[in-house]
Scaffold this active site. Structure first.
Site, PDB file in Angstrom:
ATOM      1  N   MET A  32       0.826  -1.209   0.000  1.00 28.93           N
ATOM      2  CA  MET A  32       0.000   0.000   0.000  1.00 28.93           C
ATOM      3  C   MET A  32       0.861   1.260   0.000  1.00 28.93           C
ATOM      4  O   MET A  32       1.819   1.372   0.765  1.00 28.93           O
ATOM      5  CB  MET A  32      -0.899  -0.003   1.243  1.00 28.93           C
ATOM      6  CG  MET A  32      -1.819   1.186   1.369  1.00 28.93           C
ATOM      7  SD  MET A  32      -2.798   1.134   2.898  1.00 28.93           S
ATOM      8  CE  MET A  32      -1.574   1.705   4.097  1.00 28.93           C
ATOM      9  N   SER A 105       3.492  -6.565   2.300  1.00 29.60           N
ATOM     10  CA  SER A 105       2.240  -6.131   2.911  1.00 29.60           C
ATOM     11  C   SER A 105       1.054  -6.672   2.112  1.00 29.60           C
ATOM     12  O   SER A 105       0.978  -7.877   1.869  1.00 29.60           O
ATOM     13  CB  SER A 105       2.218  -4.608   3.038  1.00 29.60           C
ATOM     14  OG  SER A 105       1.169  -4.193   3.892  1.00 29.60           O
ATOM     15  N   GLN A 106       0.129  -5.813   1.645  1.00 26.59           N
ATOM     16  CA  GLN A 106      -1.066  -6.313   0.973  1.00 26.59           C
ATOM     17  C   GLN A 106      -0.732  -7.067  -0.317  1.00 26.59           C
ATOM     18  O   GLN A 106      -1.507  -7.913  -0.776  1.00 26.59           O
ATOM     19  CB  GLN A 106      -2.045  -5.184   0.688  1.00 26.59           C
ATOM     20  CG  GLN A 106      -1.565  -4.149  -0.319  1.00 26.59           C
ATOM     21  CD  GLN A 106      -2.554  -3.008  -0.487  1.00 26.59           C
ATOM     22  OE1 GLN A 106      -3.389  -2.725   0.368  1.00 26.59           O
ATOM     23  NE2 GLN A 106      -2.465  -2.309  -1.623  1.00 26.59           N
ATOM     24  N   ASP A 226       4.632  -4.436  14.779  1.00 30.00           N
ATOM     25  CA  ASP A 226       3.687  -3.942  13.771  1.00 30.00           C
ATOM     26  C   ASP A 226       2.440  -3.374  14.437  1.00 30.00           C
ATOM     27  O   ASP A 226       1.725  -4.075  15.154  1.00 30.00           O
ATOM     28  CB  ASP A 226       3.299  -5.089  12.830  1.00 30.00           C
ATOM     29  CG  ASP A 226       2.646  -4.600  11.540  1.00 30.00           C
ATOM     30  OD1 ASP A 226       2.083  -3.496  11.544  1.00 30.00           O
ATOM     31  OD2 ASP A 226       2.720  -5.329  10.536  1.00 30.00           O
ATOM     32  N   HIS A 305       5.899  -2.209  10.990  1.00 29.24           N
ATOM     33  CA  HIS A 305       5.425  -2.719   9.703  1.00 29.24           C
ATOM     34  C   HIS A 305       6.352  -2.317   8.556  1.00 29.24           C
ATOM     35  O   HIS A 305       6.651  -1.138   8.360  1.00 29.24           O
ATOM     36  CB  HIS A 305       4.013  -2.195   9.432  1.00 29.24           C
ATOM     37  CG  HIS A 305       3.384  -2.774   8.207  1.00 29.24           C
ATOM     38  ND1 HIS A 305       3.061  -4.117   8.089  1.00 29.24           N
ATOM     39  CD2 HIS A 305       3.017  -2.194   7.035  1.00 29.24           C
ATOM     40  CE1 HIS A 305       2.516  -4.338   6.900  1.00 29.24           C
ATOM     41  NE2 HIS A 305       2.481  -3.202   6.249  1.00 29.24           N
TER      42      HIS A 305
END
Length: 327
Positions: A32, A105-106, A226, A305
């Site tokens: 993201m 991540s995503q 995170d 994160h």
């Protein structure tokens, strides 16, 4: 004599070229707020190429314009994006024999979606860093200066399970509210699907299980500090427990015992780990089969994160850049 030397040199170059071309390629899907051509991602690719000379690397894009590609990490339909990516990868000759993949991540759950739904060309090893495999129960936070992120967050917050958010806001499409599991399953069009979290067992897609179980290795990386991904254990297929009167077993028509709660620290929400998830116990997506063959590796990295540091190096050295045709 000279002709012999030239012939030897030619044969050496031919062998070297064949060796280089036999290195399994790597595909990366960014996270993201990033883009496929960002300086950070370019630097990461350079380091991987130093580690694995001759490796071919493809960075997935939704739009060739880096600014529009970044925007597509906030706005767009994830199902359509995965379909677009499947065609993109199928059109690259260097990937035709398969590849390893890294999802940041995503990008991790999006690559898993590719594996489950398409996997042609096939993924060999999949490494996901801080991904949201069991969704998020709170929308990702934004930096104060990141207006694009803030607008997407506000749009999703107004109606995360509404039709518009589920079709247009990327983060809404993997929002999994433990208080509203029924709404998540009925309205969600991405995460609930690739997790095979459906009301009727007969509706589950068995090819998702077969495709994910075909991986050689699934490496799940969690960031210990995170606070962006809530809960952070989603990176390991952990999820926040639903209220006592709602369980996924009841919603999905399972005859299994209700989900158990994992021990938790004071003032923290109870988390159900992967091996206690109904989707694992009944093997809805192939995790149990993969796990039984030692195909899942859990890794914990220090840091917030996506503060990867050097945590990636041993993983990429071991699970990226192998020889094509060799496990």
């Amino acid at each position: 004599m000279l002709s012999s030397i030239v012939l030897f040199a030619g044969l050496f170059n031919l062998v070297s070229s064949a060796t280089v071309n036999n290195v399994r390629p790597l595909v990366i899907w960014h996270g993201m707020g990033d883009s496929y051509a960002s300086p950070g991602l370019d630097h990461f690719q350079s380091e991987v190429k130093e580690m694995h000379p001759g490796i071919f690397i493809h960075s997935i894009f939704i739009d060739e314009d880096p600014n529009l590609d970044q925007r597509a990490s906030f706005y767009g339909n994830v199902n359509q994006q995965i379909l677009q990516v499947a065609q993109q990868l199928a059109d690259i000759p260097e990937l035709s024999r398969g590849f390893d993949a890294i999802g940041f991540s995503q990008g991790g759950q999006f690559l898993r979606g590719y594996v489950e739904r398409h996997n042609s060309p096939p993924v060999h090893n999949l490494i996901t860093f801080g991904s949201q495999h069991m969704g998020v129960s709170n929308l990702p936070s934004c930096n104060a200066w990141d207006l694009l992120c803030q607008l997407a967050r506000q749009a999703a917050s107004r109606g995360v399970y509404g039709e518009w958010a589920q079709e247009n806001v990327v983060q809404a499409q993997y929002f999994r509210d433990p208080q509203r599991l029924s709404q998540y399953m009925s309205s969600g069009n991405f995460l609930s699907d690739i997790n095979n979290e459906v009301f009727h067992p007969s509706s589950r897609n068995s090819s998702y299980r077969d495709n994910l179980a075909s991986l050689n290795k699934l490496v799940l990386v969690l960031f210990l500090q995170d606070k962006t991904v809530v809960p952070k254990e989603s990176a390991w297929f952990g999820s926040e427990n639903p209220p006592e009167d709602i369980t996924m077993d009841q919603l999905s028509g399972s005859d299994q015992m209700p989900m158990l709660s994992a021990p938790s620290a004071p003032n923290t929400k109870d988390i159900t780990p992967m091996r206690l998830q109904t989707l694992y116990k009944e093997d809805w997506i192939g995790l149990q089969q993969l796990d039984k063959h030692d195909g899942i590796q859990f890794v914990a990295c220090q840091g917030a994160h996506m503060q990867i540091g050097d945590c990636w190096k041993d993983l990429v050295a071991e699970w990226v850049g192998g020889s094509l045709g060799v496990n």
